[in-house]
Design a protein around this motif. Structure first.
Motif, PDB file in Angstrom:
ATOM      1  N   ILE A   8       0.999  -1.091   0.028  1.00 35.27           N
ATOM      2  CA  ILE A   8       0.047   0.087  -0.206  1.00 35.27           C
ATOM      3  C   ILE A   8       0.816   1.116   0.020  1.00 35.27           C
ATOM      4  CG2 ILE A   8      -1.686   1.378   1.349  1.00 35.27           C
ATOM      5  CD1 ILE A   8      -2.561  -1.484   2.403  1.00 35.27           C
ATOM      6  N   ASP A  10       0.834   5.510  -0.119  1.00 35.15           N
ATOM      7  CA  ASP A  10       0.214   6.709   0.325  1.00 35.15           C
ATOM      8  C   ASP A  10       0.886   8.004   0.532  1.00 35.15           C
ATOM      9  OD1 ASP A  10      -2.048   8.338   0.791  1.00 35.15           O
ATOM     10  OD2 ASP A  10      -2.911   7.049   2.312  1.00 35.15           O
ATOM     11  N   GLU A  21      -9.032   1.037   5.293  1.00 33.79           N
ATOM     12  CA  GLU A  21      -9.952   0.674   4.327  1.00 33.79           C
ATOM     13  C   GLU A  21      -9.464   0.002   3.395  1.00 33.79           C
ATOM     14  OE1 GLU A  21     -11.609   4.453   3.634  1.00 33.79           O
ATOM     15  OE2 GLU A  21     -12.707   4.508   5.478  1.00 33.79           O
ATOM     16  N   SER A  22      -8.127   0.349   2.906  1.00 34.52           N
ATOM     17  CA  SER A  22      -7.561  -0.483   1.746  1.00 34.52           C
ATOM     18  C   SER A  22      -7.098  -1.790   2.294  1.00 34.52           C
ATOM     19  CB  SER A  22      -6.198   0.229   1.331  1.00 34.52           C
ATOM     20  OG  SER A  22      -6.339   1.772   0.918  1.00 34.52           O
ATOM     21  N   HIS A  23      -6.546  -1.873   3.518  1.00 35.80           N
ATOM     22  CA  HIS A  23      -6.391  -3.323   3.845  1.00 35.80           C
ATOM     23  C   HIS A  23      -7.350  -4.006   3.988  1.00 35.80           C
ATOM     24  CE1 HIS A  23      -5.036  -6.305   7.094  1.00 35.80           C
ATOM     25  NE2 HIS A  23      -4.083  -6.028   6.674  1.00 35.80           N
ATOM     26  N   LEU A  26      -8.530  -5.010   0.356  1.00 29.83           N
ATOM     27  CA  LEU A  26      -7.613  -6.055  -0.250  1.00 29.83           C
ATOM     28  C   LEU A  26      -7.826  -7.516   0.500  1.00 29.83           C
ATOM     29  CD1 LEU A  26      -4.326  -3.855  -0.266  1.00 29.83           C
ATOM     30  CD2 LEU A  26      -5.428  -4.958  -2.266  1.00 29.83           C
TER      31      LEU A  26
END
Length: 102
Positions: A8, A10, A21-23, A26
């Motif tokens: 990730i 950023d 949220e990305s985690h 995924l």
């Protein structure tokens, strides 16, 4: 993305919400977040009640490494040593760190 290992990336972490949220997204599609790379670690408290930084909290809570290209203390040192920036810039960074820094 099933089985893929993902880094990730950023620009900064404020509270870590976007990274969390990305985690989660995924994980939901079967990918594995293996770490986080950020451009600037502001080295700020996660909240006024929590003395650890947002970076430390993300690393702890998600059990993945979080690395930055530069952190705010390094930027402050650069500003102090360079002599090329207005004193007000350094003062602003210093005040920010005093109020929000870990």
């Amino acid at each position: 993305m099933e089985g893929k290992r993902i880094l990730i990336v950023d620009d900064v972490i404020t509270a870590g919400t976007a990274i969390r949220e990305s985690h989660a997204m995924l994980s939901a599609i079967g990918a594995e977040a293996v770490g986080v790379a950020i451009a600037l670690d502001r080295a700020e408290k996660r909240s006024l009640d929590d003395p650890i930084s947002a970076v430390q909290a993300v690393a702890r809570d998600l059990s993945i490494p979080v690395v930055s290209i530069v952190n705010l203390p390094q930027l402050q040192t650069f500003l102090e040593q360079s002599g090329r920036y207005d004193e007000m810039v350094l003062e602003s960074v210093s005040q920010y760190r005093a109020q929000y820094g870990v």
